[in-house]
Motif scaffolding. Structure first.
Motif, PDB file in Angstrom:
ATOM      1  N   UNK A 140       0.837  -1.203   0.000  1.00 23.04           N
ATOM      2  CA  UNK A 140       0.000   0.000   0.000  1.00 23.04           C
ATOM      3  C   UNK A 140       0.870   1.252   0.000  1.00 23.04           C
ATOM      4  N   UNK A 141       1.912   1.258   0.825  1.00 21.86           N
ATOM      5  CA  UNK A 141       2.831   2.396   0.867  1.00 21.86           C
ATOM      6  C   UNK A 141       3.585   2.536  -0.449  1.00 21.86           C
ATOM      7  N   UNK A 142       4.029   1.386  -0.997  1.00 23.01           N
ATOM      8  CA  UNK A 142       4.774   1.412  -2.255  1.00 23.01           C
ATOM      9  C   UNK A 142       3.906   1.950  -3.394  1.00 23.01           C
ATOM     10  N   UNK A 143       2.654   1.533  -3.436  1.00 23.26           N
ATOM     11  CA  UNK A 143       1.734   2.023  -4.473  1.00 23.26           C
ATOM     12  C   UNK A 143       1.530   3.524  -4.345  1.00 23.26           C
ATOM     13  N   UNK A 144       1.422   4.003  -3.118  1.00 21.31           N
ATOM     14  CA  UNK A 144       1.254   5.435  -2.890  1.00 21.31           C
ATOM     15  C   UNK A 144       2.508   6.196  -3.322  1.00 21.31           C
ATOM     16  N   UNK A 145       3.679   5.633  -3.008  1.00 19.97           N
ATOM     17  CA  UNK A 145       4.937   6.258  -3.440  1.00 19.97           C
ATOM     18  C   UNK A 145       4.999   6.340  -4.958  1.00 19.97           C
TER      19      UNK A 145
END
Length: 282
Positions: free
Chosen positions: A172-177
């Motif tokens: 989820x964090x990687x997708x947001x990044x």
């Protein structure tokens, strides 16, 4: 040059002594550089590729092989002192393996004196040595270096492919990044390393200050280090919706790279955007 042809040339020991990787993500470039180093030195290479099991392959993957080296920026550039120290190691006799492989990451951050020093090595390379320059933009590399290199273009990866290559991360964090970076994989990797929430908070604060033309709200942005400021401003540039914003942020990034004071650069940028009607990056 296609990656399959590159691997074929490595397998047959026909690689050019200087390769310039450009485009795509730094992660993908790094993976290919490691694989080429294995192709050139693996004890049991097969038609499918390096064995991944021999002592040589394992040393290369762990970063412990004496003939495989990496040159990376210190903060915002690669200076001539770094290149001179790297050059000394490059000319040492082979200790182990068939080929020396030296990878210069973010080669587009070479200072001019460092690039000229590198050029001397390129013109008279040591025997059985492959130099790989990795850059986001090949045009940022000195033309005299470009002209001597075999250019290898890396196409942009999809978000799904990029996520798979990251290993164990919060998806989820990687997708947001990835979204914050405007699908720029190198920038997304930097955001992920720094902290997605920190980036969001900082960029949100400066956007609010500019939208409200409230100079006092800028105080919450400091203190800030130069590498942090560069990252935050790159995210703002990616998300800029109007040409004047993009140009103003680009100018601020250039000033930072020229060793300007980060607080002063950001305050001047904010004042310029105040005068142009506030931020329209939302």
């Amino acid at each position: 040059m296609r990656l399959a042809l590159l691997e074929k040339a490595a397998r047959e020991s026909r690689l050019a002594h200087l390769l310039l990787f450009h485009g795509g993500s730094a992660l993908h470039q790094r993976e290919v550089a490691l694989r080429l180093a294995q192709f050139l030195n693996c004890s049991y290479t097969t038609a499918e590729g390096p064995c991944q099991e021999c002592a040589v392959c394992r040393k290369i993957l762990s970063g412990n092989h004496p003939e495989v080296s990496w040159l990376k920026p210190l903060k915002t550039s690669i200076g001539i002192e770094q290149v001179l120290a790297w050059q000394e190691k490059l000319y040492l006799k082979h200790y182990e393996g068939n080929y020396k492989v030296s990878v210069v990451e973010q080669a587009d951050l070479l200072t001019l004196p460092a690039a000229n020093s590198l050029l001397k090595v390129i013109e008279e390379p040591p025997d059985r040595t492959i130099i790989i320059l990795c850059a986001e933009n090949a045009e940022a590399i000195l033309p005299t270096i470009q002209s001597r290199a075999q250019l290898v273009y890396f196409p942009d990866l999809t978000e799904e492919t990029w996520l798979r290559g990251l290993g164990e991360v919060n998806d989820q964090e990687a997708s947001l990044a990835f979204r914050l970076s405007g699908k720029n994989q190198k920038l997304a990797e930097d955001i992920l390393k720094h902290g997605v929430l920190l980036v969001q908070e900082w960029v949100g604060t400066i956007r609010t200050a500019i939208a409200e033309r409230d100079f006092l709200k800028l105080f919450a942005l400091f203190p800030i280090e130069k590498n942090q400021a560069l990252l935050y401003l790159q995210v703002m540039a990616v998300q800029a919706s109007y040409p004047f914003e993009f140009l103003a942020i680009g100018k601020a990034i250039d000033e930072l790279r020229q060793q300007a004071n980060p607080r002063l650069v950001i305050e001047v940028l904010a004042l310029e955007l105040f005068q142009r009607g506030g931020s329209r990056c939302d």
